[in-house]
Design a protein around this motif. Structure first.
Motif, PDB file in Angstrom:
ATOM      1  N   TYR A  67     -53.857 -35.575   2.034  1.00  0.00           N
ATOM      2  CA  TYR A  67     -53.617 -35.201   3.346  1.00  0.00           C
ATOM      3  C   TYR A  67     -55.100 -35.192   4.310  1.00  0.00           C
ATOM      4  CZ  TYR A  67     -50.049 -32.661   0.871  1.00  0.00           C
ATOM      5  OH  TYR A  67     -48.904 -32.358  -0.058  1.00  0.00           O
ATOM      6  N   LEU A  68     -55.471 -36.454   4.186  1.00  0.00           N
ATOM      7  CA  LEU A  68     -56.600 -36.893   5.128  1.00  0.00           C
ATOM      8  C   LEU A  68     -56.229 -37.832   6.194  1.00  0.00           C
ATOM      9  CD1 LEU A  68     -58.904 -38.215   2.055  1.00  0.00           C
ATOM     10  CD2 LEU A  68     -58.970 -35.751   3.438  1.00  0.00           C
ATOM     11  N   ASN A  69     -56.864 -37.815   7.293  1.00  0.00           N
ATOM     12  CA  ASN A  69     -56.730 -38.762   8.096  1.00  0.00           C
ATOM     13  C   ASN A  69     -57.237 -40.076   7.922  1.00  0.00           C
ATOM     14  OD1 ASN A  69     -57.130 -40.231  10.768  1.00  0.00           O
ATOM     15  ND2 ASN A  69     -57.733 -38.313  11.670  1.00  0.00           N
ATOM     16  N   PHE A  70     -56.013 -41.084   8.035  1.00  0.00           N
ATOM     17  CA  PHE A  70     -56.172 -42.403   7.756  1.00  0.00           C
ATOM     18  C   PHE A  70     -57.358 -43.126   8.325  1.00  0.00           C
ATOM     19  CE2 PHE A  70     -55.260 -46.936   8.868  1.00  0.00           C
ATOM     20  CZ  PHE A  70     -55.447 -47.395   7.440  1.00  0.00           C
ATOM     21  N   GLU A  71     -57.695 -42.974   9.629  1.00  0.00           N
ATOM     22  CA  GLU A  71     -58.689 -43.461  10.383  1.00  0.00           C
ATOM     23  C   GLU A  71     -60.127 -43.009   9.714  1.00  0.00           C
ATOM     24  OE1 GLU A  71     -58.543 -45.978  12.883  1.00  0.00           O
ATOM     25  OE2 GLU A  71     -56.449 -45.911  12.510  1.00  0.00           O
ATOM     26  N   ASP A  72     -60.245 -41.670   9.654  1.00  0.00           N
ATOM     27  CA  ASP A  72     -61.384 -41.386   9.155  1.00  0.00           C
ATOM     28  C   ASP A  72     -61.709 -41.743   7.702  1.00  0.00           C
ATOM     29  OD1 ASP A  72     -61.790 -39.584  11.212  1.00  0.00           O
ATOM     30  OD2 ASP A  72     -60.860 -37.797   9.965  1.00  0.00           O
ATOM     31  N   VAL A  73     -60.591 -42.202   6.842  1.00  0.00           N
ATOM     32  CA  VAL A  73     -60.868 -42.785   5.453  1.00  0.00           C
ATOM     33  C   VAL A  73     -61.207 -44.365   5.591  1.00  0.00           C
ATOM     34  CG1 VAL A  73     -59.477 -43.576   3.554  1.00  0.00           C
ATOM     35  CG2 VAL A  73     -59.284 -41.632   4.122  1.00  0.00           C
ATOM     36  N   LEU A  74     -60.407 -45.116   6.462  1.00  0.00           N
ATOM     37  CA  LEU A  74     -60.831 -46.232   6.858  1.00  0.00           C
ATOM     38  C   LEU A  74     -62.252 -46.413   7.438  1.00  0.00           C
ATOM     39  CD1 LEU A  74     -59.590 -49.342   7.550  1.00  0.00           C
ATOM     40  CD2 LEU A  74     -58.992 -48.476   9.635  1.00  0.00           C
ATOM     41  N   HIS A  75     -62.482 -45.735   8.309  1.00  0.00           N
ATOM     42  CA  HIS A  75     -64.028 -45.618   8.958  1.00  0.00           C
ATOM     43  C   HIS A  75     -65.002 -45.478   7.675  1.00  0.00           C
ATOM     44  CE1 HIS A  75     -67.201 -45.046  11.493  1.00  0.00           C
ATOM     45  NE2 HIS A  75     -67.802 -44.343  10.866  1.00  0.00           N
ATOM     46  N   GLU A  76     -64.748 -44.658   6.820  1.00  0.00           N
ATOM     47  CA  GLU A  76     -65.661 -44.291   5.577  1.00  0.00           C
ATOM     48  C   GLU A  76     -65.849 -45.641   4.738  1.00  0.00           C
ATOM     49  OE1 GLU A  76     -64.928 -40.876   3.417  1.00  0.00           O
ATOM     50  OE2 GLU A  76     -64.943 -39.740   5.140  1.00  0.00           O
ATOM     51  N   GLU A  77     -64.695 -46.329   4.704  1.00  0.00           N
ATOM     52  CA  GLU A  77     -64.653 -47.349   3.588  1.00  0.00           C
ATOM     53  C   GLU A  77     -65.135 -48.788   4.429  1.00  0.00           C
ATOM     54  OE1 GLU A  77     -63.817 -47.802   0.385  1.00  0.00           O
ATOM     55  OE2 GLU A  77     -63.731 -45.604   0.588  1.00  0.00           O
ATOM     56  N   ALA A  78     -64.993 -48.890   5.821  1.00  0.00           N
ATOM     57  CA  ALA A  78     -65.593 -49.741   6.503  1.00  0.00           C
ATOM     58  C   ALA A  78     -67.014 -49.862   6.544  1.00  0.00           C
ATOM     59  CB  ALA A  78     -64.982 -49.745   8.006  1.00  0.00           C
ATOM     60  N   VAL A  79     -67.598 -48.687   6.516  1.00  0.00           N
ATOM     61  CA  VAL A  79     -69.061 -48.394   6.540  1.00  0.00           C
ATOM     62  C   VAL A  79     -69.557 -48.950   5.225  1.00  0.00           C
ATOM     63  CG1 VAL A  79     -71.158 -46.819   6.474  1.00  0.00           C
ATOM     64  CG2 VAL A  79     -69.364 -46.630   8.330  1.00  0.00           C
ATOM     65  N   LYS A  80     -68.903 -48.401   4.062  1.00  0.00           N
ATOM     66  CA  LYS A  80     -69.403 -48.977   2.899  1.00  0.00           C
ATOM     67  C   LYS A  80     -69.342 -50.542   2.640  1.00  0.00           C
ATOM     68  CE  LYS A  80     -67.621 -45.062   0.390  1.00  0.00           C
ATOM     69  NZ  LYS A  80     -66.658 -44.407  -0.630  1.00  0.00           N
ATOM     70  N   ASN A  81     -68.263 -50.924   3.160  1.00  0.00           N
ATOM     71  CA  ASN A  81     -68.011 -52.261   3.356  1.00  0.00           C
ATOM     72  C   ASN A  81     -69.109 -53.255   3.888  1.00  0.00           C
ATOM     73  OD1 ASN A  81     -66.573 -54.767   2.577  1.00  0.00           O
ATOM     74  ND2 ASN A  81     -65.852 -54.684   4.687  1.00  0.00           N
ATOM     75  N   LEU A  82     -69.815 -52.691   5.141  1.00  0.00           N
ATOM     76  CA  LEU A  82     -70.840 -53.227   5.764  1.00  0.00           C
ATOM     77  C   LEU A  82     -72.106 -53.621   4.915  1.00  0.00           C
ATOM     78  CD1 LEU A  82     -70.617 -51.100   8.989  1.00  0.00           C
ATOM     79  CD2 LEU A  82     -70.287 -53.644   8.940  1.00  0.00           C
ATOM     80  N   TYR A  83     -72.211 -52.822   3.981  1.00  0.00           N
ATOM     81  CA  TYR A  83     -73.766 -53.111   3.078  1.00  0.00           C
ATOM     82  C   TYR A  83     -73.174 -54.023   2.100  1.00  0.00           C
ATOM     83  CZ  TYR A  83     -75.736 -49.223   5.787  1.00  0.00           C
ATOM     84  OH  TYR A  83     -75.948 -48.443   6.868  1.00  0.00           O
ATOM     85  N   SER A  84     -72.020 -54.488   1.993  1.00  0.00           N
ATOM     86  CA  SER A  84     -71.707 -55.591   1.146  1.00  0.00           C
ATOM     87  C   SER A  84     -71.937 -57.002   1.985  1.00  0.00           C
ATOM     88  CB  SER A  84     -70.416 -55.265   0.375  1.00  0.00           C
ATOM     89  OG  SER A  84     -69.431 -55.604   1.289  1.00  0.00           O
ATOM     90  N   TYR A  85     -72.029 -56.932   3.112  1.00  0.00           N
ATOM     91  CA  TYR A  85     -72.230 -58.309   3.627  1.00  0.00           C
ATOM     92  C   TYR A  85     -73.700 -58.750   3.483  1.00  0.00           C
ATOM     93  CZ  TYR A  85     -67.840 -57.433   6.463  1.00  0.00           C
ATOM     94  OH  TYR A  85     -66.546 -56.929   6.717  1.00  0.00           O
ATOM     95  N   THR A  86     -73.779 -60.066   3.725  1.00  0.00           N
ATOM     96  CA  THR A  86     -75.044 -60.695   3.967  1.00  0.00           C
ATOM     97  C   THR A  86     -75.120 -61.358   5.287  1.00  0.00           C
ATOM     98  OG1 THR A  86     -74.802 -61.482   1.695  1.00  0.00           O
ATOM     99  CG2 THR A  86     -76.305 -62.688   3.091  1.00  0.00           C
ATOM    100  N   TYR A  87     -76.196 -61.008   6.003  1.00  0.00           N
ATOM    101  CA  TYR A  87     -76.477 -60.956   7.344  1.00  0.00           C
ATOM    102  C   TYR A  87     -77.306 -62.340   7.467  1.00  0.00           C
ATOM    103  CZ  TYR A  87     -74.530 -56.144   7.817  1.00  0.00           C
ATOM    104  OH  TYR A  87     -73.880 -55.346   7.818  1.00  0.00           O
ATOM    105  N   VAL A  88     -76.784 -63.397   8.133  1.00  0.00           N
ATOM    106  CA  VAL A  88     -77.593 -64.795   8.316  1.00  0.00           C
ATOM    107  C   VAL A  88     -77.680 -64.833   9.837  1.00  0.00           C
ATOM    108  CG1 VAL A  88     -77.488 -67.056   8.177  1.00  0.00           C
ATOM    109  CG2 VAL A  88     -76.620 -65.589   6.317  1.00  0.00           C
ATOM    110  N   PHE A  89     -78.841 -64.941  10.184  1.00  0.00           N
ATOM    111  CA  PHE A  89     -79.047 -65.121  11.664  1.00  0.00           C
ATOM    112  C   PHE A  89     -79.811 -66.669  12.085  1.00  0.00           C
ATOM    113  CE2 PHE A  89     -79.237 -60.733  10.615  1.00  0.00           C
ATOM    114  CZ  PHE A  89     -78.608 -60.268  11.666  1.00  0.00           C
ATOM    115  N   ASN A  90     -79.332 -67.352  13.152  1.00  0.00           N
ATOM    116  CA  ASN A  90     -79.852 -68.560  13.593  1.00  0.00           C
ATOM    117  C   ASN A  90     -80.920 -68.051  14.670  1.00  0.00           C
ATOM    118  OD1 ASN A  90     -78.247 -70.029  11.993  1.00  0.00           O
ATOM    119  ND2 ASN A  90     -76.728 -69.965  13.497  1.00  0.00           N
ATOM    120  N   ILE A  91     -82.234 -68.425  14.515  1.00  0.00           N
ATOM    121  CA  ILE A  91     -83.131 -67.981  15.345  1.00  0.00           C
ATOM    122  C   ILE A  91     -83.837 -69.361  15.943  1.00  0.00           C
ATOM    123  CG2 ILE A  91     -85.558 -66.978  15.670  1.00  0.00           C
ATOM    124  CD1 ILE A  91     -84.866 -65.292  13.225  1.00  0.00           C
TER     125      ILE A  91
END
Length: 65
Positions: A41-65
């Motif tokens: 009985y949770l809001n899908f958008e809230d669950v999606l947002h929480e999982e998306a934030v967790k997913n962000l920290y699994s990314y490797t960020y590469v920048f061209n300078i």
């Protein structure tokens, strides 16, 4: 070499990456998350947002300078 994490980025970049992460999580786990949200009985958008934030920290960020 420069190492950055999600918190070191400007607000516009954070929003864009969060949007990309939400789309990625929804594509990969959308049906499972929807079933979990309905079962608990949770809001899908809230669950999606929480999982998306967790997913962000699994990314490797590469920048061209």
């Amino acid at each position: 070499m420069i190492y950055l994490n999600y918190n070191n980025l400007d607000a516009e970049t954070q929003e864009r990456l969060l949007s990309d992460s939400k789309a990625d999580v929804k594509r990969r786990f959308g049906s499972d998350l929807k079933a979990y949200a309905e079962k608990h009985y949770l809001n899908f958008e809230d669950v999606l947002h929480e999982e998306a934030v967790k997913n962000l920290y699994s990314y490797t960020y590469v920048f061209n300078i």
